[in-house]
Design a protein around this motif. Structure first.
Motif, PDB file in Angstrom:
ATOM      1  N   ILE A   1       0.824  -1.204   0.000  1.00 46.02           N
ATOM      2  CA  ILE A   1       0.000   0.000   0.000  1.00 46.02           C
ATOM      3  C   ILE A   1       0.861   1.257   0.000  1.00 46.02           C
ATOM      4  O   ILE A   1       0.344   2.367  -0.059  1.00 46.02           O
ATOM      5  N   ASP A   2       2.184   1.067   0.089  1.00 49.77           N
ATOM      6  CA  ASP A   2       3.070   2.232   0.076  1.00 49.77           C
ATOM      7  C   ASP A   2       3.009   2.919  -1.280  1.00 49.77           C
ATOM      8  O   ASP A   2       2.898   2.261  -2.324  1.00 49.77           O
ATOM      9  N   PRO A   3       3.090   4.240  -1.309  1.00 50.21           N
ATOM     10  CA  PRO A   3       3.076   4.961  -2.592  1.00 50.21           C
ATOM     11  C   PRO A   3       4.362   4.718  -3.371  1.00 50.21           C
ATOM     12  O   PRO A   3       5.368   4.263  -2.812  1.00 50.21           O
TER      13      PRO A   3
ATOM     14  N   ASP B   1       5.648  -3.028   4.193  1.00 47.01           N
ATOM     15  CA  ASP B   1       4.371  -3.709   4.429  1.00 47.01           C
ATOM     16  C   ASP B   1       3.917  -4.471   3.188  1.00 47.01           C
ATOM     17  O   ASP B   1       2.726  -4.543   2.902  1.00 47.01           O
ATOM     18  N   ALA B   2       4.867  -5.036   2.460  1.00 50.61           N
ATOM     19  CA  ALA B   2       4.519  -5.786   1.257  1.00 50.61           C
ATOM     20  C   ALA B   2       3.999  -7.175   1.625  1.00 50.61           C
ATOM     21  O   ALA B   2       4.492  -7.802   2.558  1.00 50.61           O
TER      22      ALA B   2
ATOM     23  N   CYS C   1       4.432 -11.919   4.186  1.00 44.37           N
ATOM     24  CA  CYS C   1       4.848 -10.526   4.139  1.00 44.37           C
ATOM     25  C   CYS C   1       6.363 -10.499   3.982  1.00 44.37           C
ATOM     26  O   CYS C   1       6.999 -11.543   3.868  1.00 44.37           O
ATOM     27  N   ASN C   2       6.933  -9.312   3.951  1.00 44.57           N
ATOM     28  CA  ASN C   2       8.375  -9.231   3.747  1.00 44.57           C
ATOM     29  C   ASN C   2       9.153  -9.593   5.004  1.00 44.57           C
ATOM     30  O   ASN C   2      10.354  -9.427   5.058  1.00 44.57           O
ATOM     31  N   ARG C   3       8.453 -10.107   6.033  1.00 42.78           N
ATOM     32  CA  ARG C   3       9.123 -10.561   7.251  1.00 42.78           C
ATOM     33  C   ARG C   3       8.926 -12.071   7.488  1.00 42.78           C
ATOM     34  O   ARG C   3       9.823 -12.746   7.931  1.00 42.78           O
ATOM     35  N   ARG C   4       7.706 -12.597   7.183  1.00 39.32           N
ATOM     36  CA  ARG C   4       7.420 -13.996   7.496  1.00 39.32           C
ATOM     37  C   ARG C   4       6.189 -14.449   6.711  1.00 39.32           C
ATOM     38  O   ARG C   4       5.517 -13.649   6.064  1.00 39.32           O
ATOM     39  N   CYS C   5       5.911 -15.761   6.763  1.00 38.85           N
ATOM     40  CA  CYS C   5       4.713 -16.337   6.151  1.00 38.85           C
ATOM     41  C   CYS C   5       3.857 -16.971   7.242  1.00 38.85           C
ATOM     42  O   CYS C   5       4.369 -17.592   8.177  1.00 38.85           O
TER      43      CYS C   5
END
Length: 260
Positions: free
Chosen positions: A226-228, A236-237, A249-253
Protein backbone atom coordinates in the motif's frame (compact mmCIF):
# COMPACT_ATOMS: atom_id res chain seq x y z
CA UNK A 1 11.41 21.74 34.38
CA UNK A 2 14.97 22.51 33.31
CA UNK A 3 17.99 21.19 35.27
CA UNK A 4 18.94 24.74 36.27
CA UNK A 5 15.46 25.41 37.66
CA UNK A 6 15.63 22.17 39.66
CA UNK A 7 18.98 23.27 41.08
CA UNK A 8 17.47 26.59 42.16
CA UNK A 9 14.52 24.89 43.82
CA UNK A 10 16.38 22.10 45.61
CA UNK A 11 19.60 23.94 46.29
CA UNK A 12 23.05 23.41 44.80
CA UNK A 13 26.71 24.27 45.07
CA UNK A 14 27.89 27.22 43.02
CA UNK A 15 30.48 24.92 41.44
CA UNK A 16 27.65 22.70 40.12
CA UNK A 17 26.17 25.46 37.94
CA UNK A 18 26.79 24.91 34.24
CA UNK A 19 28.78 27.58 32.43
CA UNK A 20 25.78 28.53 30.29
CA UNK A 21 23.80 29.35 33.45
CA UNK A 22 26.52 31.26 35.31
CA UNK A 23 25.33 34.72 34.23
CA UNK A 24 21.76 34.00 35.28
CA UNK A 25 22.97 32.56 38.59
CA UNK A 26 25.04 35.66 39.34
CA UNK A 27 22.16 37.96 38.37
CA UNK A 28 19.86 36.10 40.78
CA UNK A 29 22.47 36.44 43.51
CA UNK A 30 22.72 40.18 42.88
CA UNK A 31 18.91 40.53 42.95
CA UNK A 32 18.73 38.68 46.25
CA UNK A 33 16.48 35.99 44.76
CA UNK A 34 18.72 33.15 45.94
CA UNK A 35 20.38 32.67 49.28
CA UNK A 36 22.99 30.34 50.70
CA UNK A 37 21.63 27.94 53.29
CA UNK A 38 23.95 25.36 54.85
CA UNK A 39 26.34 25.65 51.90
CA UNK A 40 23.67 25.34 49.19
CA UNK A 41 22.29 28.13 47.05
CA UNK A 42 18.52 28.07 46.56
CA UNK A 43 15.57 30.36 45.87
CA UNK A 44 14.31 32.52 48.70
CA UNK A 45 10.82 32.01 50.11
CA UNK A 46 9.35 34.84 47.99
CA UNK A 47 10.64 33.38 44.72
CA UNK A 48 9.64 30.48 42.51
CA UNK A 49 11.02 28.87 39.37
CA UNK A 50 8.75 27.16 36.89
CA UNK A 51 7.30 27.04 33.40
CA UNK A 52 5.13 29.94 32.30
CA UNK A 53 1.77 29.19 30.71
CA UNK A 54 -0.14 31.88 28.84
CA UNK A 55 -3.91 32.21 28.55
CA UNK A 56 -5.87 33.74 25.70
CA UNK A 57 -6.59 36.77 27.90
CA UNK A 58 -2.89 37.65 27.90
CA UNK A 59 -2.33 36.61 31.51
CA UNK A 60 0.05 33.88 32.53
CA UNK A 61 0.61 31.59 35.45
CA UNK A 62 3.50 29.63 36.87
CA UNK A 63 2.54 26.13 37.95
CA UNK A 64 3.27 25.18 41.53
CA UNK A 65 6.05 22.64 42.06
CA UNK A 66 4.73 21.35 45.38
CA UNK A 67 1.17 20.46 46.52
CA UNK A 68 1.25 22.94 49.38
CA UNK A 69 1.90 25.80 46.98
CA UNK A 70 -0.57 27.60 44.74
CA UNK A 71 -0.11 28.49 41.08
CA UNK A 72 1.05 32.09 40.71
CA UNK A 73 -0.97 34.34 38.43
CA UNK A 74 1.12 36.77 36.35
CA UNK A 75 -0.68 39.82 34.99
CA UNK A 76 0.35 41.13 31.53
CA UNK A 77 2.15 44.16 33.04
CA UNK A 78 4.34 41.80 35.08
CA UNK A 79 5.34 39.41 32.28
CA UNK A 80 8.31 41.42 31.02
CA UNK A 81 9.84 39.67 27.99
CA UNK A 82 8.64 36.23 29.07
CA UNK A 83 6.63 34.16 26.62
CA UNK A 84 4.53 31.02 26.73
CA UNK A 85 6.59 27.97 27.64
CA UNK A 86 9.59 29.85 29.03
CA UNK A 87 11.10 28.75 32.33
CA UNK A 88 11.09 31.78 34.60
CA UNK A 89 11.93 32.96 38.08
CA UNK A 90 8.97 34.79 39.59
CA UNK A 91 8.82 36.95 42.69
CA UNK A 92 5.63 36.48 44.65
CA UNK A 93 3.50 39.56 45.25
CA UNK A 94 2.12 39.58 48.77
CA UNK A 95 -1.60 40.31 48.83
CA UNK A 96 -4.12 40.03 51.65
CA UNK A 97 -6.86 38.71 49.42
CA UNK A 98 -7.39 37.36 45.94
CA UNK A 99 -5.41 34.84 43.93
CA UNK A 100 -1.68 34.41 44.61
CA UNK A 101 0.22 36.38 42.00
CA UNK A 102 3.76 37.16 40.99
CA UNK A 103 6.07 39.16 38.75
CA UNK A 104 8.57 37.67 36.33
CA UNK A 105 12.06 38.48 37.55
CA UNK A 106 14.03 36.62 34.91
CA UNK A 107 13.72 34.20 32.02
CA UNK A 108 16.24 31.44 32.71
CA UNK A 109 15.38 29.21 29.74
CA UNK A 110 13.54 30.17 26.56
CA UNK A 111 11.06 27.71 25.13
CA UNK A 112 11.63 29.00 21.61
CA UNK A 113 14.31 31.00 19.80
CA UNK A 114 11.78 32.30 17.29
CA UNK A 115 8.06 32.63 16.85
CA UNK A 116 5.75 32.10 13.90
CA UNK A 117 3.37 34.97 13.23
CA UNK A 118 1.06 36.22 10.51
CA UNK A 119 -0.21 39.58 9.26
CA UNK A 120 -3.81 40.45 10.07
CA UNK A 121 -6.34 43.28 10.23
CA UNK A 122 -9.03 43.37 12.90
CA UNK A 123 -12.68 44.36 12.38
CA UNK A 124 -11.74 48.03 12.70
CA UNK A 125 -9.08 47.72 10.01
CA UNK A 126 -6.12 47.97 12.38
CA UNK A 127 -3.02 46.20 11.09
CA UNK A 128 -1.66 43.56 13.49
CA UNK A 129 0.90 40.79 13.63
CA UNK A 130 -0.42 37.79 15.57
CA UNK A 131 1.51 34.96 17.17
CA UNK A 132 0.25 31.79 15.50
CA UNK A 133 0.62 29.79 18.75
CA UNK A 134 -1.43 32.09 20.98
CA UNK A 135 -3.19 34.38 18.47
CA UNK A 136 -1.95 37.27 20.61
CA UNK A 137 -0.44 40.46 19.09
CA UNK A 138 3.33 40.37 18.71
CA UNK A 139 6.03 42.41 16.97
CA UNK A 140 8.05 41.95 13.81
CA UNK A 141 10.21 44.11 11.59
CA UNK A 142 11.92 43.60 8.28
CA UNK A 143 14.74 45.81 7.08
CA UNK A 144 13.77 47.82 4.03
CA UNK A 145 10.25 46.42 3.96
CA UNK A 146 6.90 47.63 5.30
CA UNK A 147 5.08 44.52 6.51
CA UNK A 148 1.76 46.18 5.68
CA UNK A 149 2.66 45.73 2.02
CA UNK A 150 2.41 41.96 2.35
CA UNK A 151 -0.81 40.15 1.61
CA UNK A 152 -2.90 39.63 4.75
CA UNK A 153 -2.24 36.21 6.20
CA UNK A 154 1.45 36.25 5.30
CA UNK A 155 3.29 33.86 7.63
CA UNK A 156 6.58 35.04 9.12
CA UNK A 157 9.35 33.40 11.13
CA UNK A 158 10.46 36.01 13.67
CA UNK A 159 13.50 36.10 15.96
CA UNK A 160 12.38 36.18 19.61
CA UNK A 161 15.10 38.57 20.78
CA UNK A 162 15.35 41.05 17.91
CA UNK A 163 11.84 40.83 16.38
CA UNK A 164 13.52 40.59 12.97
CA UNK A 165 11.83 38.54 10.26
CA UNK A 166 14.04 35.54 9.54
CA UNK A 167 11.95 34.00 6.79
CA UNK A 168 8.68 34.48 4.92
CA UNK A 169 6.87 31.14 4.68
CA UNK A 170 3.99 32.13 2.41
CA UNK A 171 0.33 32.84 3.12
CA UNK A 172 -2.28 31.03 5.20
CA UNK A 173 -4.40 30.25 2.12
CA UNK A 174 -1.53 28.26 0.59
CA UNK A 175 -1.93 24.53 1.50
CA UNK A 176 1.85 24.06 1.36
CA UNK A 177 2.47 26.59 4.14
CA UNK A 178 1.04 24.23 6.78
CA UNK A 179 4.07 21.95 6.55
CA UNK A 180 6.47 24.88 6.98
CA UNK A 181 4.52 26.11 10.02
CA UNK A 182 4.53 22.65 11.65
CA UNK A 183 8.24 22.16 11.03
CA UNK A 184 9.00 25.56 12.54
CA UNK A 185 6.73 25.18 15.58
CA UNK A 186 8.30 21.85 16.47
CA UNK A 187 11.79 23.05 15.52
CA UNK A 188 12.29 20.48 12.79
CA UNK A 189 14.28 20.91 9.59
CA UNK A 190 12.89 20.39 6.10
CA UNK A 191 16.24 19.16 4.73
CA UNK A 192 18.85 16.65 5.89
CA UNK A 193 22.27 17.94 6.99
CA UNK A 194 24.91 17.80 4.26
CA UNK A 195 26.86 15.08 6.07
CA UNK A 196 23.77 12.83 6.05
CA UNK A 197 23.21 13.39 2.34
CA UNK A 198 26.86 12.54 1.64
CA UNK A 199 26.62 9.30 3.63
CA UNK A 200 23.38 8.33 1.87
CA UNK A 201 24.95 8.80 -1.54
CA UNK A 202 27.79 6.48 -0.58
CA UNK A 203 25.39 3.67 0.34
CA UNK A 204 24.85 1.10 -2.40
CA UNK A 205 21.71 1.76 -4.43
CA UNK A 206 21.37 -1.79 -5.77
CA UNK A 207 21.52 -5.12 -3.94
CA UNK A 208 23.49 -7.74 -5.88
CA UNK A 209 23.46 -11.51 -5.29
CA UNK A 210 27.25 -11.72 -5.29
CA UNK A 211 27.56 -9.16 -2.49
CA UNK A 212 24.70 -10.63 -0.41
CA UNK A 213 24.65 -14.41 -0.99
CA UNK A 214 22.67 -14.98 2.24
CA UNK A 215 19.66 -13.09 0.94
CA UNK A 216 16.76 -14.83 -0.85
CA UNK A 217 15.59 -13.29 -4.11
CA UNK A 218 11.78 -13.07 -4.11
CA UNK A 219 11.39 -10.56 -6.92
CA UNK A 220 9.65 -13.19 -9.08
CA UNK A 221 6.71 -13.28 -6.66
CA UNK A 222 3.74 -10.94 -6.97
CA UNK A 223 4.14 -8.93 -3.77
CA UNK A 224 1.88 -5.93 -3.37
CA UNK A 225 2.12 -2.96 -1.03
CA UNK A 226 0.00 0.00 0.00
CA UNK A 227 3.07 2.23 0.08
CA UNK A 228 3.08 4.96 -2.59
CA UNK A 229 5.51 4.74 -5.51
CA UNK A 230 7.58 7.53 -3.94
CA UNK A 231 8.15 5.59 -0.69
CA UNK A 232 11.73 4.70 0.27
CA UNK A 233 10.88 1.88 2.67
CA UNK A 234 8.43 -0.73 1.41
CA UNK A 235 7.94 -2.40 4.77
CA UNK A 236 4.37 -3.71 4.43
CA UNK A 237 4.52 -5.79 1.26
CA UNK A 238 2.41 -8.99 1.17
CA UNK A 239 2.11 -12.03 -1.12
CA UNK A 240 -0.52 -14.78 -1.06
CA UNK A 241 0.91 -18.26 -1.63
CA UNK A 242 -1.93 -20.24 -3.25
CA UNK A 243 -0.07 -23.56 -3.10
CA UNK A 244 0.56 -23.45 0.64
CA UNK A 245 -2.46 -21.29 1.42
CA UNK A 246 -0.26 -18.84 3.30
CA UNK A 247 -0.12 -15.08 3.51
CA UNK A 248 3.45 -13.90 3.30
CA UNK A 249 4.85 -10.53 4.14
CA UNK A 250 8.37 -9.23 3.75
CA UNK A 251 9.12 -10.56 7.25
CA UNK A 252 7.42 -14.00 7.50
CA UNK A 253 4.71 -16.34 6.15
CA UNK A 254 1.65 -17.37 8.13
CA UNK A 255 -0.55 -20.29 7.06
CA UNK A 256 -4.26 -19.47 6.93
CA UNK A 257 -7.08 -21.62 8.26
CA UNK A 258 -9.77 -22.56 5.72
CA UNK A 259 -13.01 -20.65 6.15
CA UNK A 260 -15.91 -22.94 7.12
Amino acid sequence: MTPFAIQLINGCLESDIEQENQNAFQALQKAGAIEEIEGLWKLGSLYRAGRLYMGKDGRGYVEAEFKEQRDLLVEPDFLGDARHGDTVVVKRIIARRGRASGKVLMVIDKAHLFTVAYTHRDESGNFMILDIRTNEPTYAKMEGMDLKAFKLGTVLKVDIDTDKVLEVFGTLDDPKVDEKISLALYEREDAFPEVCVTEAIEVESEVTRSEHPERVDLTHLDFCTIDPVTAKDFDDAIYFDLKNYALCCNRRCKPLRPLL
